[in-house]
Design an enzyme around this catalytic site. Structure first.
Site, PDB file in Angstrom:
ATOM      1  N   ARG A 162       0.841  -1.196   0.000  1.00 23.97           N
ATOM      2  CA  ARG A 162       0.000   0.000   0.000  1.00 23.97           C
ATOM      3  C   ARG A 162       0.875   1.244   0.000  1.00 23.97           C
ATOM      4  NH1 ARG A 162      -2.627  -4.312   2.378  1.00 23.97           N
ATOM      5  NH2 ARG A 162      -4.577  -4.716   1.244  1.00 23.97           N
ATOM      6  N   GLU A 326      -9.116 -13.431   1.996  1.00 15.77           N
ATOM      7  CA  GLU A 326     -10.029 -12.513   1.309  1.00 15.77           C
ATOM      8  C   GLU A 326     -10.046 -12.738  -0.203  1.00 15.77           C
ATOM      9  OE1 GLU A 326      -9.887  -8.711   4.344  1.00 15.77           O
ATOM     10  OE2 GLU A 326      -8.375  -8.802   2.768  1.00 15.77           O
ATOM     11  N   TRP A 392      -5.845 -14.519  11.989  1.00 17.46           N
ATOM     12  CA  TRP A 392      -6.035 -13.073  12.072  1.00 17.46           C
ATOM     13  C   TRP A 392      -7.479 -12.658  12.329  1.00 17.46           C
ATOM     14  CZ3 TRP A 392      -8.746  -9.659   8.792  1.00 17.46           C
ATOM     15  CH2 TRP A 392      -9.314 -10.232   7.650  1.00 17.46           C
ATOM     16  N   TRP A 467      -0.486  -2.977   8.573  1.00 15.07           N
ATOM     17  CA  TRP A 467      -0.973  -2.692   7.226  1.00 15.07           C
ATOM     18  C   TRP A 467      -0.890  -1.183   7.010  1.00 15.07           C
ATOM     19  CZ3 TRP A 467      -1.434  -7.014   4.574  1.00 15.07           C
ATOM     20  CH2 TRP A 467      -1.703  -8.198   5.268  1.00 15.07           C
ATOM     21  N   GLU A 469      -2.289   1.133   4.633  1.00 17.86           N
ATOM     22  CA  GLU A 469      -3.189   1.978   3.843  1.00 17.86           C
ATOM     23  C   GLU A 469      -3.086   3.445   4.253  1.00 17.86           C
ATOM     24  OE1 GLU A 469      -5.453  -2.022   3.934  1.00 17.86           O
ATOM     25  OE2 GLU A 469      -4.073  -0.916   5.205  1.00 17.86           O
TER      26      GLU A 469
END
EC number: 3.2.1.52
Length: 756
Positions: A162, A326, A392, A467, A469
């Site tokens: 990201r 996902e 997770w 993460w 983002e």
């Protein structure tokens, strides 16, 4: 007389220990403080017979002292007169662990006994922390430490897809892990938003897949973009080798992650023939989950095997992380090849096809002498025979894996996602969501309570994930991991004790001095005022706390900013009407913290007893059911403390008003952000009762009305009088085709349920 001397010695030792606080993180398994001290010279000599690599090791140790005046120096000639470190490798295990060590400081001699090089390295990290603590006085207490880690996997993850970070920044990140005895660096190298590793057989991965035309900015609900091309950013294979070598010298295993079969847009932008549809594709500019994934055809497996061949050559780690999370099944459902593959292999459905995909990859990785690890969605359709699970979504995946004889690393989002807020969201930089303060990380126990002793052996350890983002630069990386990395370190080492959190917090504050010397941008959230809503006789009260002297808390209830002469906080503040409470910490009349602000909107449900038929997800459960009647309206840009999140479940809440109460209006809010699988509620039903058993429906609305209201639901129900209100808020259910996460369970977020 001997008994008296023994008693005196015990009392003296206890007094000495209480006066000599060792600010070690993680705290060792066993510490004995002895009488006396040893001097700390500017050069501490290190001796070990027949160790040709000692010079290189000492150079690495000195890297951790570069902000201090003290240095280690190799000496192989005689016994030095000054304080020196004597090293001895022992054949037997130290304190039950191969990675254990014994550190003794006694009258200028520092003795380290170890079984393997990991143990030696950890002993030096402990010694370095002691030197940093006592360097000012140049005297270190005589002591004995016997120590070893509880868990074999003590990891930190970094997403460079990201947002990208340079080789030097990645090295700094590895240093942070090594300083606090973490031993695994999980490097997330591929995703929808960028492919970050050079693969020589497939050069278009970095030529095309390492860049995107722009990036999403602002809170996740803003859906705005910066309009700036991002990249090309990637690591060459020489740079990868450089990082792996650097990590190895610091006893860190680098585990690479190559995402499959989902999170593949960046790869598909370079090689569209690997998808189920023709494309064209481009690296994602938004965050979230996307329908286009790797198609399980032979050319895809050939491609992935080529990639893995080069990855395995670069990374000596036992495990290769293959993602597996996902992965929407939309394209597979519509793909003739996929449907034929399901029939040909007698698979149950698309989830079975995912298992087929993972098992083929595992078989190939195993043929190369390695093992796979993946996020807990690799459990879908059946777990590959030798796979390990990284749990997770909660603890369920890891629990299932351990019960079936598979290894698992515990990394539940509710405790181990460091992209969540760590302080009051209103005083913190923009983050992904959730609320994971230092104390919560410290409270985590990686062993699920339902596992027996034999099953618990399959829990390899614990890891935190970062993460990126909303993390634009490395200073923000530092801010998000510190000081939470301290808590993770102690949890992984096995010496954390939630009952002694305040003592741990004191050590954290001392380690801030180390971070200051290193110019590390850490979060000071523990200094800020923490607010907690609690039930009270007439509704709710607002309880304030700080890690500092509570007498320094000043507050105002009229919406104005607190000053040094404002009211001093003494007891929880009654909230009997709508108001704004602002608070801050002052020291000697000077503002020392951020100003915290909390708005309250009270109603007839505020502070009342509430029960939920279905519990929220662990990641979004802060405050439990009481969050829905605490008088706080959720901020749509901050999914931290004020929302409850339910995946695939309805909200069915029953509120006991205590007595028959008149009301004519019921309100609540839901959210919509399809990129994150969050959908407005599909329905709402209001029922009332006087006995809590027999309910009468008084209002129903459907999806169209909720969409029209944009999730801000305010229902007129006529003049009602009841003791109980039940509200059922319908989850959108399975996400329909054409949406991110299609075929997966939708998220439903709900905040305050009020009545007027």
């Amino acid at each position: 007389m001997k008994r008296f001397l023994l008693l005196f010695s015990m009392i003296f030792s206890g007094l000495l220990f209480s006066q000599t606080q060792l600010n070690l993180i993680p705290y060792p398994q066993k510490v004995i403080i002895n009488k006396g001290t040893s001097e700390i010279p500017n050069q501490i000599l290190v001796r070990e017979v027949n160790n040709d690599s000692l010079h290189l090791q000492v150079k690495v140790y000195n890297d951790f002292l570069k902000n201090d005046s003290i240095r280690f120096l190799v000496s192989n000639h005689g016994v030095p007169k000054d304080t020196f470190v004597g090293l001895e490798k022992v054949k037997s295990e130290v304190d039950g662990s191969n990675d254990g060590y014994k550190l003794e400081i006694n009258d200028k001699r520092i003795s380290i006994k170890y079984h393997n090089e990991n143990g030696k390295f950890y002993a030096f990290q402990t010694l370095i922390q002691l030197i940093k603590q006592f360097s000012t006085g140049k005297k270190i207490p005589n002591l004995l430490i016997e120590d070893s880690p509880k868990f074999a996997w003590r990891g930190m993850h970094l997403d460079v897809c990201r947002h990208f970070f340079t080789v030097e920044e990645v090295k700094q990140y590895i240093d942070y892990l090594a300083m606090y005895k973490l031993n695994t660096f999980h490097w997330h190298l591929t995703d929808d938003q960028g492919w970050r590793i050079e693969i020589k057989k497939h050069p278009k991965l970095t030529q095309i897949g390492s860049k995107r035309k722009q990036s999403m900015i602002g809170a996740y609900v803003d859906d705005t973009f910066d309009g700036k091309p991002y990249g090309p950013y990637f690591y060459t294979q020489d740079q990868i080798k450089e990082v792996v070598k650097y990590a190895t010298e610091r006893h860190i295993t680098v585990v690479p992650e190559i995402e499959m079969p989902g999170h593949a847009l960046a790869a598909l932008s370079a090689y569209p023939e690997l998808a189920c549809t023709k494309g064209p594709f481009e690296s994602a500019t938004k965050w979230g989950v996307f329908d286009d994934v790797f198609c399980p055809k032979e050319e895809t497996f050939t491609f992935l095997q080529n990639v893995l061949d080069e990855v395995i050559q670069l990374f000596p780690s036992q495990y290769i992380h293959i993602g597996g999370d996902e992965c929407p099944k939309t394209r597979w459902k519509e793909c003739a090849h996929c449907q034929e593959l399901i029939k040909k292999n007698n698979l149950k459905d698309e989830h079975g096809l995912q298992s087929y995909f993972i098992q083929r990859i595992e078989k190939y990785v195993n043929s190369k002498g390695r093992k796979i690890i993946g996020w807990d969605e690799i459990l879908e359709g059946g777990l590959a025979p030798n796979a390990a699970v990284m749990s997770w979504t909660g603890i369920k995946g890891g629990t299932e894996a351990a019960k079936s004889g598979h290894f698992a690393v515990m990394t539940p989002g509710s405790y181990c996602y460091f992209d969540h807020y760590q302080g009051d969201p209103q005083t913190e930089p923009n983050a992904f969501g959730g609320f994971t303060p230092l104390e919560k990380v410290y409270s985590y126990n990686p062993i699920p309570s339902e596992l027996n002793a034999e099953q618990s052996k399959y829990i390899l350890g614990v890891q935190a994930n970062l993460w990126t983002e909303y993390i634009l630069d490395f200073k923000q990386v530092q801010y998000m991991i510190f000081p939470r990395l301290f808590a993770l370190s102690e949890v992984g080492w096995g010496t954390s004790n939630p009952e002694n959190y305040k003592e741990f917090e004191n050590r954290v504050v001392e380690h801030f001095k180390i971070l200051d010397k290193m110019n590390i941008n850490y979060a000071k959230s523990i200094y800020n005022i923490s607010g907690k809503v609690i039930p009270s006789k007439n509704g709710v009260s607002y309880e304030l706390s700080t890690s500092q002297n509570p007498n320094g808390i000043k507050y105002a209830i009229d919406g104005s900013e607190p000053k040094s002469n404002s009211a001093t906080y003494q007891n929880p503040i009654p909230v009997s009407q709508s108001m704004t409470i602002k608070s801050a910490y002052f020291e000697n009349g000077v503002l020392k913290s951020a100003i915290s602000s909390q708005d309250f909107k009270t109603s007839k449900t505020t502070g009342k007893s509430i029960t939920l038929e279905h519990q929220p997800s662990e990641n979004y459960s802060f405050g439990g059911a009481f969050t829905l009647v605490d008088g706080i309206i959720g901020n749509v840009k901050q999914l931290g403390k004020t929302w409850l999140g339910f995946q695939g479940k309805d909200v069915v809440a029953t509120i006991d008003l205590g007595e028959k109460t008149q009301f004519s209006e019921v309100y609540f809010n839901t959210l919509d952000n399809k990129g994150s699988w969050i959908h407005f509620a599909k329905s709402a039903t209001i029922s009332i009762s006087d006995d809590g058993k027999n309910f009468k429906t008084i209002k129903e609305i459907g999806k169209n009305e909720i969409l029209k209201a944009k999730g801000k639901i305010n229902l007129k129900v006529g003049n009602q009088s009841a003791k109980f209100i039940k509200i059922k808020i319908g989850n959108a259910g399975i996400i329909p085709a054409g949406n991110p996460g299609a075929d997966s369970k939708a998220w439903l977020f709900v905040d305050e349920i009020g009545a007027q």
